[in-house]
Design an enzyme around this catalytic site. Structure first.
Site, short mmCIF file in Angstrom:
data_model
loop_
_atom_site.label_atom_id
_atom_site.label_comp_id
_atom_site.label_asym_id
_atom_site.label_seq_id
_atom_site.Cartn_x
_atom_site.Cartn_y
_atom_site.Cartn_z
N ARG A 110 -6.20 14.28 0.43
CA ARG A 110 -5.64 15.40 -0.34
C ARG A 110 -6.25 16.70 0.18
O ARG A 110 -7.42 16.74 0.57
CB ARG A 110 -5.97 15.23 -1.83
CG ARG A 110 -5.31 16.33 -2.68
CD ARG A 110 -5.81 16.38 -4.12
NE ARG A 110 -5.18 17.48 -4.82
CZ ARG A 110 -5.60 17.98 -5.98
NH1 ARG A 110 -6.64 17.45 -6.60
NH2 ARG A 110 -4.97 18.99 -6.54
N HIS A 111 -5.46 17.76 0.17
CA HIS A 111 -5.95 19.07 0.60
C HIS A 111 -7.22 19.47 -0.17
O HIS A 111 -7.49 18.96 -1.26
CB HIS A 111 -4.88 20.14 0.40
CG HIS A 111 -4.41 20.25 -1.02
ND1 HIS A 111 -5.14 20.89 -1.99
CD2 HIS A 111 -3.29 19.79 -1.64
CE1 HIS A 111 -4.51 20.81 -3.14
NE2 HIS A 111 -3.38 20.15 -2.96
N GLY A 112 -7.96 20.42 0.37
CA GLY A 112 -9.18 20.90 -0.29
C GLY A 112 -8.87 21.85 -1.44
O GLY A 112 -7.70 22.06 -1.82
#
Length: 485
Positions: free
Chosen positions: A74-76
């Site tokens: 998942r993106h930061g």
């Protein structure tokens, strides 16, 4: 005078909190932020050294060596969306409209908190709209450094050009992939500034929304869940239920605004503002002081209800729409097994053989919480005996489905394929471990921490062989007579 003193004290505290060292800022509410949870709140060991790998003792070692790693990431940490920012602006405007002379009945600290919130700078702007923040780039860079240290043979310098990166088209995912690559560059070239991602040997991530945003391409999901006004019935019912109404009245009293001016969405955005300020800037804002832990548990449940009914076990199509992604992961693993078997057969008669890496030793896929949750549901993880509903909040206090503990920012689901030299049978030669957020995830069906690759494929045979997204996502045909001319 007492009220003025309390307000001054709170404003002073608010200003001080901006200058606190970032690594010391925490909130008692942190475990309840759902999908807005910081990665380090799920892995507290990272607070002291975010670049040091936290090696799980259950990880295989010895005669079993990793030959491939397939990671779904998942993106930061990101900014709020434009929709959330507009709601926050509405709430902030409501507080400022109260005026300095607003002396409705209430205790001094409540009036002081309302003033502190009205004075607290609203620094969010529409352009931010869910974009990756600097802290999010740091999340990715540090994850890259930890994984490279945890699996040095896979993340070797010679494998760098063999990296495969796939990403969702959303900027926060593309930027997360680029930040991860920069972290790897730093691992290989300490002290050197990384080049532009397009100039790196492995090249920039390739965009594939059919894989990473499968939900946008599934007609059945879009019609029956995403665009169906009644699909999230339990979410809407909980918003008007006794638990949320109690928080609504309490917050109205604390902020000194009419309760009719507030609703569950505004309360939730106030709660998330505490989380955004903490995650993005490392500061504890006065918004955190509006809520106590009991409130936080209720608001976490509201967020989990949405995730459950829209991305989890609420509707079968939520998870079945992710079959293509699940099958893609196993296609990578299958190919690695075939290549490993092929090179072994070619070299088994030679005395001096160097083990050749597979063509794609590392596959990194950057997506969303909405990518990970359906896939984990498809695999049978975090399933409670009873569904989450608007009416069983108390019974679900100890539920397994807690989105913040499963998919915080930078969450990662990793499949590690091992080749075991001393295998007694051909079936034991290839084994798999699954990690969630860098911890070994016991298999949903057996609770074992490692599986023979063939056994894992056999367990998920239905999904691998019978789940065709084109069929799953097709809308039921309605029998109707057409008016053909």
């Amino acid at each position: 005078p007492t009220a003025a003193l309390a307000a001054a004290l709170l404003s002073s505290l608010a200003r001080c909190s901006l200058q606190e060292p970032k690594d010391q800022v925490a909130s008692a509410l942190s475990p309840y932020f759902g999908t807005k949870t910081r990665y380090e709140d799920v892995n507290p060991g990272l607070l002291s050294d975010p670049e040091a790998p936290q090696r799980d003792p259950e990880l295989l070692e010895g005669s079993c060596t990793p030959v491939q790693l397939v990671a779904l990431i998942r993106h930061g940490t990101r900014y709020p969306t434009a929709k959330q920012i507009r709601k926050l602006r509405q709430l902030h405007g409501m507080l400022q409209a109260r005026g300095p002379g607003d002396d409705r009945p209430g205790n001094a600290s409540d009036r002081g908190l309302g003033a502190a919130l009205a004075d607290w700078p609203l620094w969010y702007a529409d352009w931010m709209d869910g974009q990756l923040v600097e802290k999010g780039r740091q999340d990715m860079r540090q994850l890259a450094l930890r994984l490279a240290s945890l699996f040095p043979a896979l993340f070797s310098r010679e494998n760098y050009s063999r990296l495969r990166l796939i990403t969702s088209s959303k900027h926060r995912c593309v930027d997360s992939g680029a930040a991860f690559l920069r972290g790897l560059w730093e691992h290989y070239h300490p002290g050197l500034s990384p080049p532009d991602v397009s100039d790196m040997e492995c090249g920039p991530p390739s965009i594939n929304d059919k894989l990473m945003r499968f939900f946008d391409h599934c007609k059945k999901f879009l019609t029956e869940v995403e665009r169906n006004a009644t699909a999230l019935y339990h979410v809407e019912a909980f918003k008007t239920g006794p638990e949320m109404q109690s928080i609504l009245k309490k917050v109205a009293a604390v902020l000194q605004v009419p309760v009719n001016n507030l609703n569950a969405d505004l309360i939730q955005v106030a709660f998330f503002t505490c989380s955004f300020d903490l995650a993005i800037r490392g500061v504890k804002s006065p918004w955190c002081d509006v809520f106590d832990i009991d409130d936080a548990k209720v608001l976490e449940y509201l967020n989990d209800l949405k995730q459950y009914w829209k991305r989890g076990y609420g509707y079968t199509i939520n998870s079945r729409s992710s079959c293509t992604l699940f099958q893609d992961i196993f296609q990578h693993l299958d190919k690695a097994v075939e290549e490993k078997q092929s090179t072994r057969h070619q070299t088994q008669n030679l005395e001096h053989t160097k083990s050749q890496p597979v063509s794609s030793p590392i596959v990194l896929q950057f997506g969303h919480a909405e990518t990970l949750l359906p896939l984990l549901s498809l695999m049978g993880y975090f399933k409670d005996k009873e569904p989450l509903t608007a009416y069983n909040y108390k019974e679900q206090i100890h539920r397994k489905f807690r989105s913040g503990h499963i998919v915080p920012y930078a969450s990662n689901l990793i499949f590690v394929l091992y080749h075991c030299e001393n295998a007694k049978t051909p079936q034991e030669e290839f084994q798999v471990q699954i990690l969630l957020n860098e911890k070994v995830l016991p298999l949903a069906h057996s609770q074992e921490t490692v599986s023979l690759y063939e056994d894992l494929k056999n367990h998920y045979k239905d999904i691998l062989q019978s789940c065709q997204t084109s069929e799953e996502c097709e809308l039921p045909k309605v029998n109707s007579t057409s008016d053909e001319l």
